[in-house]
Design a protein around this motif. Structure first.
Motif, PDB file in Angstrom:
ATOM      1  N   VAL A 256       0.839  -1.201   0.000  1.00  0.00           N
ATOM      2  CA  VAL A 256       0.000   0.000   0.000  1.00  0.00           C
ATOM      3  C   VAL A 256       0.873   1.251   0.000  1.00  0.00           C
ATOM      4  CG1 VAL A 256      -1.683   1.327   1.325  1.00  0.00           C
ATOM      5  CG2 VAL A 256      -1.977  -1.127   1.060  1.00  0.00           C
ATOM      6  N   ASN A 257       1.956   1.226   0.774  1.00  0.00           N
ATOM      7  CA  ASN A 257       2.910   2.344   0.738  1.00  0.00           C
ATOM      8  C   ASN A 257       3.506   2.526  -0.656  1.00  0.00           C
ATOM      9  OD1 ASN A 257       3.030   3.645   3.278  1.00  0.00           O
ATOM     10  ND2 ASN A 257       4.054   1.871   4.156  1.00  0.00           N
ATOM     11  N   ALA A 258       3.843   1.395  -1.298  1.00  0.00           N
ATOM     12  CA  ALA A 258       4.358   1.470  -2.665  1.00  0.00           C
ATOM     13  C   ALA A 258       3.303   2.043  -3.608  1.00  0.00           C
ATOM     14  CB  ALA A 258       4.806   0.089  -3.132  1.00  0.00           C
ATOM     15  N   ALA A 259       2.038   1.666  -3.410  1.00  0.00           N
ATOM     16  CA  ALA A 259       0.957   2.184  -4.254  1.00  0.00           C
ATOM     17  C   ALA A 259       0.796   3.693  -4.071  1.00  0.00           C
ATOM     18  CB  ALA A 259      -0.353   1.472  -3.934  1.00  0.00           C
ATOM     19  N   ILE A 260       0.973   4.184  -2.845  1.00  0.00           N
ATOM     20  CA  ILE A 260       0.911   5.631  -2.608  1.00  0.00           C
ATOM     21  C   ILE A 260       2.013   6.338  -3.393  1.00  0.00           C
ATOM     22  CG2 ILE A 260       1.203   7.422  -0.856  1.00  0.00           C
ATOM     23  CD1 ILE A 260      -0.115   5.507   1.142  1.00  0.00           C
ATOM     24  N   SER A 261       3.220   5.790  -3.338  1.00  0.00           N
ATOM     25  CA  SER A 261       4.330   6.380  -4.096  1.00  0.00           C
ATOM     26  C   SER A 261       4.057   6.352  -5.590  1.00  0.00           C
ATOM     27  CB  SER A 261       5.629   5.624  -3.781  1.00  0.00           C
ATOM     28  OG  SER A 261       5.968   5.724  -2.416  1.00  0.00           O
ATOM     29  N   MET A 262       3.445   5.282  -6.071  1.00  0.00           N
ATOM     30  CA  MET A 262       3.117   5.185  -7.493  1.00  0.00           C
ATOM     31  C   MET A 262       2.091   6.244  -7.896  1.00  0.00           C
ATOM     32  SD  MET A 262       2.957   1.020  -7.608  1.00  0.00           S
ATOM     33  CE  MET A 262       2.203   0.885  -9.232  1.00  0.00           C
ATOM     34  N   LEU A 263       1.087   6.469  -7.054  1.00  0.00           N
ATOM     35  CA  LEU A 263       0.078   7.478  -7.362  1.00  0.00           C
ATOM     36  C   LEU A 263       0.691   8.874  -7.404  1.00  0.00           C
ATOM     37  CD1 LEU A 263      -2.901   6.201  -5.166  1.00  0.00           C
ATOM     38  CD2 LEU A 263      -2.816   6.248  -7.661  1.00  0.00           C
ATOM     39  N   ILE A 264       1.558   9.176  -6.442  1.00  0.00           N
ATOM     40  CA  ILE A 264       2.197  10.492  -6.404  1.00  0.00           C
ATOM     41  C   ILE A 264       3.089  10.680  -7.627  1.00  0.00           C
ATOM     42  CG2 ILE A 264       3.830  11.931  -5.131  1.00  0.00           C
ATOM     43  CD1 ILE A 264       2.759  10.596  -2.556  1.00  0.00           C
ATOM     44  N   ALA A 265       3.861   9.650  -7.970  1.00  0.00           N
ATOM     45  CA  ALA A 265       4.720   9.736  -9.156  1.00  0.00           C
ATOM     46  C   ALA A 265       3.890   9.900 -10.419  1.00  0.00           C
ATOM     47  CB  ALA A 265       5.602   8.490  -9.250  1.00  0.00           C
ATOM     48  N   ALA A 266       2.737   9.249 -10.487  1.00  0.00           N
ATOM     49  CA  ALA A 266       1.873   9.369 -11.665  1.00  0.00           C
ATOM     50  C   ALA A 266       1.353  10.792 -11.816  1.00  0.00           C
ATOM     51  CB  ALA A 266       0.715   8.385 -11.559  1.00  0.00           C
ATOM     52  N   LEU A 267       0.917  11.405 -10.710  1.00  0.00           N
ATOM     53  CA  LEU A 267       0.437  12.779 -10.781  1.00  0.00           C
ATOM     54  C   LEU A 267       1.562  13.731 -11.172  1.00  0.00           C
ATOM     55  CD1 LEU A 267      -1.608  15.022 -10.383  1.00  0.00           C
ATOM     56  CD2 LEU A 267      -1.137  14.936  -7.915  1.00  0.00           C
ATOM     57  N   PHE A 268       2.738  13.550 -10.590  1.00  0.00           N
ATOM     58  CA  PHE A 268       3.881  14.413 -10.909  1.00  0.00           C
ATOM     59  C   PHE A 268       4.236  14.301 -12.388  1.00  0.00           C
ATOM     60  CE2 PHE A 268       8.628  15.310  -9.980  1.00  0.00           C
ATOM     61  CZ  PHE A 268       8.461  16.635 -10.334  1.00  0.00           C
ATOM     62  N   ALA A 269       4.222  13.083 -12.926  1.00  0.00           N
ATOM     63  CA  ALA A 269       4.559  12.885 -14.338  1.00  0.00           C
ATOM     64  C   ALA A 269       3.523  13.534 -15.254  1.00  0.00           C
ATOM     65  CB  ALA A 269       4.687  11.398 -14.637  1.00  0.00           C
ATOM     66  N   CYS A 270       2.238  13.424 -14.921  1.00  0.00           N
ATOM     67  CA  CYS A 270       1.209  14.047 -15.749  1.00  0.00           C
ATOM     68  C   CYS A 270       1.284  15.570 -15.673  1.00  0.00           C
ATOM     69  CB  CYS A 270      -0.170  13.557 -15.319  1.00  0.00           C
ATOM     70  SG  CYS A 270      -0.522  11.840 -15.783  1.00  0.00           S
ATOM     71  N   ALA A 271       1.611  16.099 -14.487  1.00  0.00           N
ATOM     72  CA  ALA A 271       1.792  17.544 -14.356  1.00  0.00           C
ATOM     73  C   ALA A 271       2.972  18.010 -15.200  1.00  0.00           C
ATOM     74  CB  ALA A 271       2.006  17.917 -12.892  1.00  0.00           C
ATOM     75  N   TYR A 272       4.041  17.240 -15.178  1.00  0.00           N
ATOM     76  CA  TYR A 272       5.208  17.586 -15.995  1.00  0.00           C
ATOM     77  C   TYR A 272       4.878  17.482 -17.484  1.00  0.00           C
ATOM     78  CZ  TYR A 272       9.788  17.167 -18.185  1.00  0.00           C
ATOM     79  OH  TYR A 272      10.876  17.334 -19.004  1.00  0.00           O
ATOM     80  N   ASN A 273       4.069  16.499 -17.853  1.00  0.00           N
ATOM     81  CA  ASN A 273       3.751  16.314 -19.264  1.00  0.00           C
ATOM     82  C   ASN A 273       2.907  17.449 -19.818  1.00  0.00           C
ATOM     83  OD1 ASN A 273       3.955  14.566 -21.604  1.00  0.00           O
ATOM     84  ND2 ASN A 273       1.758  14.242 -21.385  1.00  0.00           N
ATOM     85  N   LEU A 274       2.179  18.157 -18.946  1.00  0.00           N
ATOM     86  CA  LEU A 274       1.449  19.335 -19.406  1.00  0.00           C
ATOM     87  C   LEU A 274       2.412  20.348 -20.009  1.00  0.00           C
ATOM     88  CD1 LEU A 274      -1.210  20.997 -19.519  1.00  0.00           C
ATOM     89  CD2 LEU A 274      -0.606  21.870 -17.241  1.00  0.00           C
ATOM     90  N   LEU A 275       3.591  20.467 -19.421  1.00  0.00           N
ATOM     91  CA  LEU A 275       4.599  21.396 -19.916  1.00  0.00           C
ATOM     92  C   LEU A 275       5.414  20.796 -21.052  1.00  0.00           C
ATOM     93  CD1 LEU A 275       5.972  24.192 -19.382  1.00  0.00           C
ATOM     94  CD2 LEU A 275       7.583  22.959 -17.933  1.00  0.00           C
TER      95      LEU A 275
END
Length: 427
Positions: free
Chosen positions: A27-46
């Motif tokens: 579950v901790n790993a899943a939290i890290s995956m979700l945060i990394a996914a949001l960060f990557a999508c935010a970066y991809n906007l730019l």
């Protein structure tokens, strides 16, 4: 469209049910995956939508993290910002930092823009340990999640669902943003900024707005990390985090909205699962990035789209053998690569050199690998990876031949250009 909605609903349902089937560590790993996914999508906007390659996006992730940790310590999870709303502080911090840095950065384009963003992140990373009141020095700043809305937020599962809610809401807002006129102008800026300027648009203002919005969602990701870890340290400004989001985004695919999320989730889980098994896991991660850039420039999402188009044109049953052969080829080559990498890593390690010196000249001790001993001078040790590589090459050729036969046997009533590009890429 209906298929996409069904798949999206199934994915959200699987994410919601995940804590019921996973251990606390996963579950901790899943939290890290979700945060990394949001960060990557935010970066991809730019990067993906606007075409501005940033090498210092960890700056806005880090500013959001520190804004959140200060808000948690100042407000105690009560008042205007209870614990579930704390990522709003990260959003505000990322937005303001993005506005300030974006105004300077977007004065230039191309490599100059990338170097300016890198310099800003390096500047924050250098001065953060010196500003102890703001960044806590080398020790960082600790905080604590406080109860709110009848929840204690003391369990990993509660933090997971809070993170999931923020990630889903942020991804929905990001998607809606790409459908707005500003999102369309961002695409126009990527394709031809000179034409936009000729049409009368303020190109610099568009770039600053997109930069700031990307920083805002990156700040939300940083705030979610603080909620998960209950601390923030100046290492969030490290360029390794900026490099990681670039790698995740391109592995997933910059031209698909959820492509970066896919890449970030897979790479994060790969690091969680493999880092304890081998010292060479970063090498594998870098090799995957190189292979994607060389042979799959559209990323994993693009590969899935091409495979789907091929299957729709010829039928899943006809395409299944080709896909199986390609999968077997990739698995065999990956197994050979892992075998050689781990073997050579052990042979060149200091421990093995000490064992060889103690054994005497001309004597090479066996290497323990994958549950058995491999003699460096034995033929099976080197024939095994050679056989795996040969198998991979044969399967690849067989898969390419089968895909070619499918293409040649396509019905004449179909549009010959409908899937030609997909088929050429697959073969």
């Amino acid at each position: 469209m209906k298929t996409r909605i069904i798949l999206l609903a199934a994915g959200v349902a699987a994410l919601a049910a995940a804590p019921l089937a996973l251990s606390d560590g996963l579950v901790n790993a899943a939290i890290s995956m979700l945060i990394a996914a949001l960060f990557a999508c935010a970066y991809n906007l730019l990067c993906g939508y606007t075409g501005m390659l940033s090498f210092g996006h960890s700056a806005y992730f880090g500013v959001g993290a520190f804004a959140t940790v200060h808000a948690m310590n100042a407000l105690g999870g009560a008042g205007l910002l209870p614990t579930p709303w704390m990522p709003l502080a990260g959003a505000a911090g990322g937005l303001l930092a993005g506005l300030a840095a974006g105004w300077f950065s977007t004065q230039r384009t191309g490599a100059y823009f990338a170097m300016i963003t890198l310099a800003i992140a390096e500047l924050l990373h250098a001065i953060a340990p010196q500003l102890k009141d703001v960044f806590g020095g080398e020790a960082g700043i600790s905080t604590m999640r406080m109860p709110a809305w009848g929840l204690t937020f003391g369990s990993t599962v509660e933090v997971y669902y809070l993170t999931l809610a923020w990630v889903l809401a942020s991804l929905a807002l990001l998607y809606l943003l790409t459908r707005t006129p500003l999102g369309r102008l961002a695409l126009g800026l990527r394709e031809n900024g000179h034409r936009l300027r000729f049409l009368g648009y303020d190109v610099h203002r568009i770039g600053v707005l997109i930069f700031a919005l990307s920083g805002m969602f990156s700040g939300i990701a940083g705030g979610l990390q603080v909620l998960s870890n209950e601390s923030a340290n100046y290492v969030v400004f490290n360029t390794s985090l900026s490099a990681a989001v670039v790698l995740n985004t391109y592995i997933g695919g910059v031209h698909a909205f959820l492509g970066p999320a896919l890449g970030a989730a897979l790479v994060t889980f790969f690091g969680y699962a493999v880092s304890d098994l081998t010292q060479s896991w970063l090498l594998y991660q870098g090799a995957l990035f190189v292979l994607v850039i060389m042979f799959m420039p559209t990323g994993l999402a693009g590969l899935l789209a091409l495979t789907g188009a091929f299957a729709r044109r010829h039928g899943p049953r006809a395409v299944a053998p080709c896909a199986g052969l390609y999968l077997l080829a990739g698995s065999a080559c990956a197994a050979a690569t892992v075998f050689l990498t781990e073997l050579l890593q052990r042979l060149f390690s200091q421990d093995y050199r000490s064992l060889a010196a103690a054994a005497g000249a001309g004597d090479w001790p066996a290497v323990e690998l994958f549950g058995r001993a491999w003699s460096p001078m034995g033929a099976p040790t080197w024939l095994t990876p050679a056989a795996l590589l040969a198998l991979g090459w044969l399967c690849w050729r067989a898969g390419s031949a089968a895909a070619g036969r499918l293409r040649d046997a396509a019905p004449a009533t179909q549009d010959p250009a409908a899937g030609a590009m997909s088929e050429r890429r697959l073969t």
